[in-house]
Design an enzyme around this catalytic site. Structure first.
Site: not given
Lengths: 411, 259, 171
Positions: C116, C135-137
């Site tokens: 990502h 960080c963003h799953g």
């Protein structure tokens, strides 16, 4: 070509220029009326601007790879020379560029001395120029320390110790400069910081220097006031730009000769030995461009006296417009001054020569005589000459002597 | 005026070069016709390879070359050993690496990316092992000595019996080219000391020549590229200068014709 | 100012030639100043790293640094391998067979960088027993394939080889 107010042709140009008159500035620079008889000694202003930009750009790049730390500085410079893509080229341009910069600035200064460019109404231009020169010396000195070789270290030690000659506070000032009890890591890091800063101050002063120049306009080889614009002037672009460019290219060929074929000839071999606070090199010599001042420093057998004379030799130049009060600018019309001018050139070259030699015996004697003459020139000869010299008649305009003579010299 | 200008320029040139001429040592160095000298100079590959052999078999027992990595031996413009040769050379050396996950240092065979192994762990150790004299690092030695390559070569072949009446200190040797004529290093080279893999006769002067060649490259590894680029740049600049010169003539002819 | 047309052409040619040659020169001068920011030769020389894997127990993993980035070397258990191989390709956001992502089924060697925005995912976390990027799953499975979350593709497999049974050379 009469005095005109610039109006941009496009609508957007006009809108922009009303808010920030950059286009007016550009038009001023391009049409700036320049005496048409400027010779090649006048091209060094442009060359110097080029040198400054080159040093800033290459320096910016070197700072991306250099490590300002006493343990790593030497190796990081070698890392630049060996591993970084084109690092050797950029570093050699920067180190030789300093020498070329000074070569050009000396020609520029002596040109001003010969043609009387420091005289009214150009005193401020001259003083700004001297400030630039002073800052150049400081910048070059601090830059020479950064590779952290033997000459870097001992040069830094000797020069910073100059300040210890100041009565009472000298020792404290030196300790303050060092950030310790000897030249060491704190000295290196602050020199790096200042070496990075000073060129931008120089750049600012250069802008003021050019601004101050554009008020009265250029002096010229004949040294007379001219009407601007007139038949005696040409617009800066393209006439002066292309001439400056041609001179710059010749300069670049010489510059390249040094960079590619003898990049270390102007340096000192001892600076490829890493700094060692336990061993002093046999001869400590500054870079060639500081040798005349070094000779002045060493010609005085007294510590404080030497330092005072060294600084006096630079600051005396700032007083030059008031020491030489002759109304005639150009040495062409000053038969006696012309001779003394060349004597001064010779004197400075001799000072440079003895500055590179050991300070003993005949060399020391020559250094003392030359130092005395240097001050004699500015403090006695010039003021006396201004009132006694019988100058030759000046022409009325630049075109006048060209029209009467049959000289077809290319300008 | 023109004569004055000429003198002025000449004086500047003299000033620029005087310091170097003036500092030349009193003893004349032996001048060699090095292949890397001059504006078209190039290194002699086989001499560089032999020179590396002399360095690693003779000099490296005391002198470090901290700024070089084994990979440099295979790089363009250098000795240009093949990649396999460089790997084999590097693998001959034991590198201390670590710490590993147990926090211990360990040794492993060298890789091309490793720096040349130093003979001593630090300066103090090298001084202790050499009677108080520090064998200088050889990476930039050629550039760190006045006279450069000629000086190094002269020094290597400059060992002599001291002239009668010369008082030699303990533990030093007489060398014609050393500053003060006293050197802590004993004569490192003698005929047949190494056996060259390319069959060249390993005389003392041949070895001195080869190792100097190698050290010159080590100090200035991009010399060949520098010379080559230099020619391109200068020829380019001359062409551009001519073009600009004639353009300038054209531009100024407008003013000149007004007169 | 009255010159023949021929002469004017020559002047134009001269100026054009000067501009062109000058532009070439400026271009050639700029290149070294750009290229100096590319990886230098000492950085490029460090392109390979050898890793000793003899101490890694099944189910454990080690992280090594290669080119300044973490590389996960995971010794997978039998169940983790079968879990990775039983997934149908159609269920995957970025369909790749487990067989194509490993040289030996037991060893998964993978850049430890979430695809990502470059964070380092946590091991043995997430809904698929593989990795989870905090960080963003983003959720990765036991083959390091993206299963859920914003990451677009599976974690990258670097170039590596087994020098012998106990040593992996990355790069």
């Amino acid at each position: 070509m009469s005095e005109h107010h610039y109006t941009p042709s496009s609508k957007f140009g006009k809108w922009f220029n009303d808010r920030l008159p950059l286009l007016t500035l550009g038009d001023h620079l391009a049409s700036y009326p320049t005496p048409k008889n400027l010779n090649y000694w006048w091209t060094f202003g442009g060359i110097l601007t080029f040198c400054l930009v080159t040093q800033i750009v290459t320096g910016l790049v070197l700072a991306m790879h250099y490590v300002a730390h006493a343990d790593m500085a030497f190796d990081s410079v070698e890392h630049i020379m060996r591993n970084v893509n084109y690092g050797w080229l950029i570093r050699y341009i920067h180190s030789n560029g300093a020498s070329m910069f000074f070569l050009a600035v000396y020609i520029h200064i002596f040109r001003a001395l010969f043609y009387g460019s420091y005289k009214s109404p150009r005193e401020i231009i001259w003083i700004l120029g001297m400030l630039i020169y002073l800052l150049m010396m400081a910048t070059a000195f601090m830059g020479y320390v950064l590779p952290w070789g033997q000459m870097s270290f001992w040069g830094a030690t000797v020069i910073t110790n100059l300040f210890s000659a100041i009565p009472l506070v000298g020792e404290s000032i030196v300790t303050w400069l060092w950030g310790g009890y000897a030249v060491d890591n704190p000295t290196l890091t602050r020199f790096f910081s200042l070496h990075y800063l000073f060129p931008f101050i120089i750049l600012g002063l250069v802008v003021l220097h050019i601004w101050a120049l554009h008020v009265p306009g250029n002096n010229n080889p004949v040294g007379i006031d001219i009407k601007k614009p007139s038949k005696d002037t040409v617009p800066f672009h393209p006439y002066i730009t292309i001439k400056d460019l041609f001179a710059l290219l010749i300069f670049l060929i010489i510059f390249s000769g040094f960079v590619f074929f003898s990049p270390n000839v102007l340096g000192h071999s001892d600076n490829y030995i890493q700094a060692n606070p336990m061993v002093t090199p046999k001869h400590i010599v500054p870079e060639w461009y500081l040798l005349p001042f070094y000779a002045i420093l060493r010609s005085v057998p007294d510590k404080l006296g030497g330092v005072v004379l060294l600084f006096a030799s630079i600051f005396i130049l700032m007083a030059l417009p008031w020491l030489d009060r002759s109304k005639v600018r150009s040495a062409i019309f000053r038969p006696i001054y012309k001779q003394f001018f060349w004597l001064l050139v010779l004197d400075v070259l001799v000072l440079g020569y003895v500055g590179a030699m050991p300070a003993e015996g005949l060399y020391l004697l020559i250094a003392r005589v030359s130092t005395a003459y240097y001050f004699l020139h500015f403090l006695v000869i010039l003021p006396v000459l201004s009132s006694f010299e019988k100058t030759e008649p000046l022409p009325l305009s630049i075109s006048a002597p060209v029209l009467t003579g049959n000289s077809n010299e290319y300008k | 005026m023109n004569i004055n200008k000429f003198i002025y320029i000449k004086l500047i040139i003299i000033l620029l070069f005087s310091s170097n001429i003036l500092f030349a040592s009193d003893t004349k160095l032996i001048k060699q016709n090095w292949s890397f000298k001059g504006v078209t100079g190039k290194f002699d590959r086989s001499s560089l390879q032999r020179g590396y052999q002399v360095y690693t078999e003779v000099c490296a027992s005391c002198h470090s070359m901290n700024l070089l990595s084994y990979r440099n031996l295979g790089e363009k413009g250098g000795p240009e050993f093949s990649l396999d040769q460089v790997k084999a050379i590097a693998a001959n050396f034991e590198i201390t690496d670590g710490p590993n996950s147990d926090g211990e240092m360990f040794t492993r065979p060298g890789r091309p990316s490793d720096k040349f192994v130093s003979p001593y762990p630090n300066v103090q150790a090298s001084m202790a092992a050499n009677g108080g004299a520090y064998p200088p690092d050889m990476s930039v030695l050629v550039k760190a000595r006045k006279g450069g390559s000629d000086y190094i070569y002269s020094l290597l072949v400059g060992y002599e019996d001291p002239p009668s009446g010369f008082k030699l200190d303990d533990g030093v040797y007489y060398n014609k080219y050393m500053d003060g004529n006293q050197i802590k290093m004993s004569n490192p080279l003698s005929d047949g000391l190494v056996s060259y893999s390319d069959g060249t006769n390993a005389t003392e002067s041949q070895m001195a020549k080869d190792v100097t060649h190698f050290l010159t490259w080590a100090a200035e590894p991009h010399l060949e590229n520098r010379h080559k680029t230099g020619w391109r740049v200068i020829i380019f600049l001359i062409i551009l200068t001519l073009l600009v010169y004639f353009s300038m003539k054209k531009v100024w002819s407008r003013i000149d014709s007004e007169k | 100012m009255e010159k023949s047309g021929k002469k004017n052409n020559r002047r134009d040619f001269l100026f054009t030639a000067s501009y062109t040659v000058g532009a070439v020169g400026i271009g050639a001068t700029i290149w070294p100043f750009i290229h100096q920011m590319n990886p230098d030769s000492s950085v490029k020389a460090l392109a390979t790293t050898e890793v000793d894997i003899s101490q890694v127990e099944p189910g454990n993993s080690i992280t090594v640094l290669w080119r300044g980035k973490p590389v996960f070397i995971k010794r997978r258990t039998e169940s983790e391998i079968s879990e990775a191989r039983s997934v149908k390709l159609e269920e995957l956001k970025h369909p790749e067979k487990d067989e194509d992502r490993v040289q030996k089924p037991e060893w998964l060697v993978m850049m430890g960088i979430c695809t990502h925005l470059g964070c380092v995912p946590l091991s043995d976390k997430g809904e698929y027993n593989g990795w989870f990027c905090p960080c963003h799953g983003s959720h990765y499975d036991t083959a390091g394939r993206i299963r859920k979350g914003p990451a677009p593709v599976n974690m990258e497999i670097p170039k590596y080889e087994f020098v012998d049974n106990n040593t992996i050379k990355i790069g």
